[in-house]
Design a protein around this motif. Structure first.
Motif, PDB file in Angstrom:
ATOM      1  N   ALA A   1     -49.674 -12.721 -32.469  1.00  0.00           N
ATOM      2  CA  ALA A   1     -49.481 -13.649 -33.581  1.00  0.00           C
ATOM      3  C   ALA A   1     -49.027 -12.934 -34.845  1.00  0.00           C
ATOM      4  O   ALA A   1     -48.276 -13.498 -35.659  1.00  0.00           O
ATOM      5  CB  ALA A   1     -50.769 -14.426 -33.839  1.00  0.00           C
TER       6      ALA A   1
ATOM      7  N   LYS B   1     -47.621 -20.323 -33.911  1.00  0.00           N
ATOM      8  CA  LYS B   1     -48.951 -19.859 -33.546  1.00  0.00           C
ATOM      9  C   LYS B   1     -49.719 -20.931 -32.771  1.00  0.00           C
ATOM     10  O   LYS B   1     -50.467 -20.635 -31.835  1.00  0.00           O
ATOM     11  CB  LYS B   1     -49.732 -19.455 -34.795  1.00  0.00           C
TER      12      LYS B   1
ATOM     13  N   LEU C   1     -48.412 -20.805 -29.374  1.00  0.00           N
ATOM     14  CA  LEU C   1     -48.891 -19.583 -28.737  1.00  0.00           C
ATOM     15  C   LEU C   1     -50.325 -19.778 -28.250  1.00  0.00           C
ATOM     16  O   LEU C   1     -50.673 -19.394 -27.121  1.00  0.00           O
ATOM     17  CB  LEU C   1     -48.813 -18.422 -29.732  1.00  0.00           C
ATOM     18  N   ASN C   2     -51.144 -20.389 -29.075  1.00  0.00           N
ATOM     19  CA  ASN C   2     -52.537 -20.634 -28.690  1.00  0.00           C
ATOM     20  C   ASN C   2     -52.639 -21.617 -27.531  1.00  0.00           C
ATOM     21  O   ASN C   2     -53.629 -21.598 -26.775  1.00  0.00           O
ATOM     22  CB  ASN C   2     -53.317 -21.159 -29.893  1.00  0.00           C
TER      23      ASN C   2
END
Length: 461
Positions: free
Chosen positions: A148, A129, A132-133
């Motif tokens: 997510a 995550k 990903l962010n």
């Protein structure tokens, strides 16, 4: 004192998968030919998402131990590394530990002293995550952007390593490397690349040997030896009676590739459009002209599996010629009546479960594009029910039981007798999984997402 650069590196690939078996004499032959490393794949995604999602292996411990005992003895005798990738079928941490436990017992029983590295590839949803962010996670076709929540739904996620973590383990003193999820080619490419062989021939040779003897004219006869040098590579079977031909070698670039001339690795792309395949004699092939294009961005592919429901299966056989002449009508009728009875008995609409009816012997494999003409002689009908829980899946299959035993077509004036394959007719398959990730992570350090643990070899008297 500097060591003399290697002029060639020989990779022994005994089989396409650890636990698949191979003639022991072929490994002895590989050592006689001067093998510098033994490389073998421990699994893949070929058999579906269950093995990743559940963290279990498709191979038996006895089969893995049988192969591993031969390979550990060979590596110890020759003083060369043994590298195994995607341990435990899907390369989960539990898969690595499972193979490592088997290896430890063999090393103790055989009184062998080898330093073993475990390279772990499992990823946490929390860590992914963060990436990903940061905008570092990207989809591969046909997937869209990653949500997510999908990461949280996965029971297990692995990252597919290239050769770099394996090379790091070897540099740290490992004589046996048991790697988590890795590209099939990475296990064979690690040693040649670290010894200075060019990337083009190395990655191409590694692709050709990934399935052992599949690139030969008799895949059952055992594995192959690839000799990689600065201009190309030569490949030969380990069984003297077996043969490689230009066609059998070149054909392996068609295996599990989107493009037979280009294949992506974490560090770049293998390009073989200009490669030549030449028979040196009646059993050896020389390959030249391969090249490797480094990528601007190193990427790690993610694989993740999540539970989709629970399955119960039932199987019946039809020999009645009247039904077989109308098999599509019968299947549609079974589905229609079952849907009504499930609604009546359990109060469930089709949106709350799934039923798959597959008539094997008719079109269960190809569906509507099956070219068969005329009614089949016999058909085995598989009913696969998927529901949010096992009890519901089994209840629906039980409702189908009398239909799968005696359902007539609409124009029949009697009840036919069909044949269940098992008693009880319903088999609970447990949780069903699906692949949920087809994404890559941009990384600055090729080994950064992987963890290495080393166990020093014990001294033996």
């Amino acid at each position: 004192m500097t060591s003399t650069p290697a002029t060639a590196v020989r990779v022994l690939a005994p089989t396409g998968m650890l636990g698949a078996g191979f003639p022991p004499a072929t490994v002895d032959r590989g050592l006689e030919l001067g093998a510098d490393v033994i490389a073998v794949d421990g699994g893949s995604t070929d058999s579906g998402p269950y093995y990743l999602g559940s963290g279990t292996a498709k191979t038996t411990a006895a089969a893995v131990a049988g192969d591993l005992r031969i390979l550990l003895r060979a590596a110890s005798t020759a003083g060369i590394p043994l590298i195994i990738g995607s341990c435990g079928t899907s390369g989960t941490d539990s898969g690595v530990d499972w193979v490592a436990g088997i290896a430890a017992r063999i090393l103790d029983e055989e009184r062998l002293s080898l330093t073993v590295a475990r390279v772990y590839s499992e990823q946490t949803a929390a860590a992914l995550k963060e990436r990903l962010n940061e905008g570092r996670v990207h989809p591969l076709p046909p997937m869209g952007d990653l949500d997510a929540s999908t990461l949280d739904e996965c029971t297990r996620i692995v990252g597919m390593m290239g050769h770099e973590p394996i090379a790091d383990a070897l540099a740290a003193g490992a004589q046996v490397v048991l790697a988590g999820r890795a590209t099939d080619t990475a296990v064979a490419a690690a040693v040649p690349l670290t010894r200075g062989m060019p990337a083009g021939p190395t990655w191409h040779a590694s692709k050709i040997v990934e399935c052992g003897g599949q690139c030969t004219t008799d895949p059952r006869a055992g594995g192959v030896l690839a000799t990689i040098d600065r201009d190309g590579f030569t490949i030969e079977p380990l069984d003297p009676s077996n043969a490689c031909t230009p066609a059998s070698v070149a054909a392996h670039m068609l295996y599990e590739t989107v493009d037979p001339f280009r294949m992506r690795e974490p560090a770049g792309t293998l390009v073989v459009g200009d490669a030549t395949y030449t028979a040196l004699d009646d059993r050896r092939v020389r390959v030249e002209g391969s090249r490797f294009e480094p990528a601007g961005q190193h990427t790690i592919k993610l694989e993740g599996a999540r539970v989709t429901g629970y399955e119960t299966m039932s199987f019946t056989a039809i020999r009645d010629p009247h039904i077989l002449a109308r098999i599509e009508e019968w299947v549609a009728l079974l589905h229609e009546i079952l849907t009504g009875r499930v609604r009546q008995t359990l109060g469930l609409d089709p949106s709350g479960y799934a039923v798959d009816i597959r008539p094997y012997g008719y079109n269960a494999v190809l569906g509507s594009i099956d070219p068969a003409d005329g009614p089949p002689r016999e058909v085995g009908v598989m009913l696969l029910v998927s529901a949010p829980d096992q009890a519901t899946a089994t209840a629906i299959a039980k409702i189908a039981n009398p239909l799968m035993l005696h359902l007539p077509t609409r124009d029949m004036d009697h009840l036919p007798s069909l044949a269940f394959a098992t008693s009880p007719a319903e088999t609970e398959r447990g949780p069903a999984y699906e692949f949920a990730l087809n994404h890559v992570v941009d990384v600055d350090e090729p080994s950064g997402m992987f963890r290495i643990e080393i166990t020093e070899g014990a001294s033996r008297d």
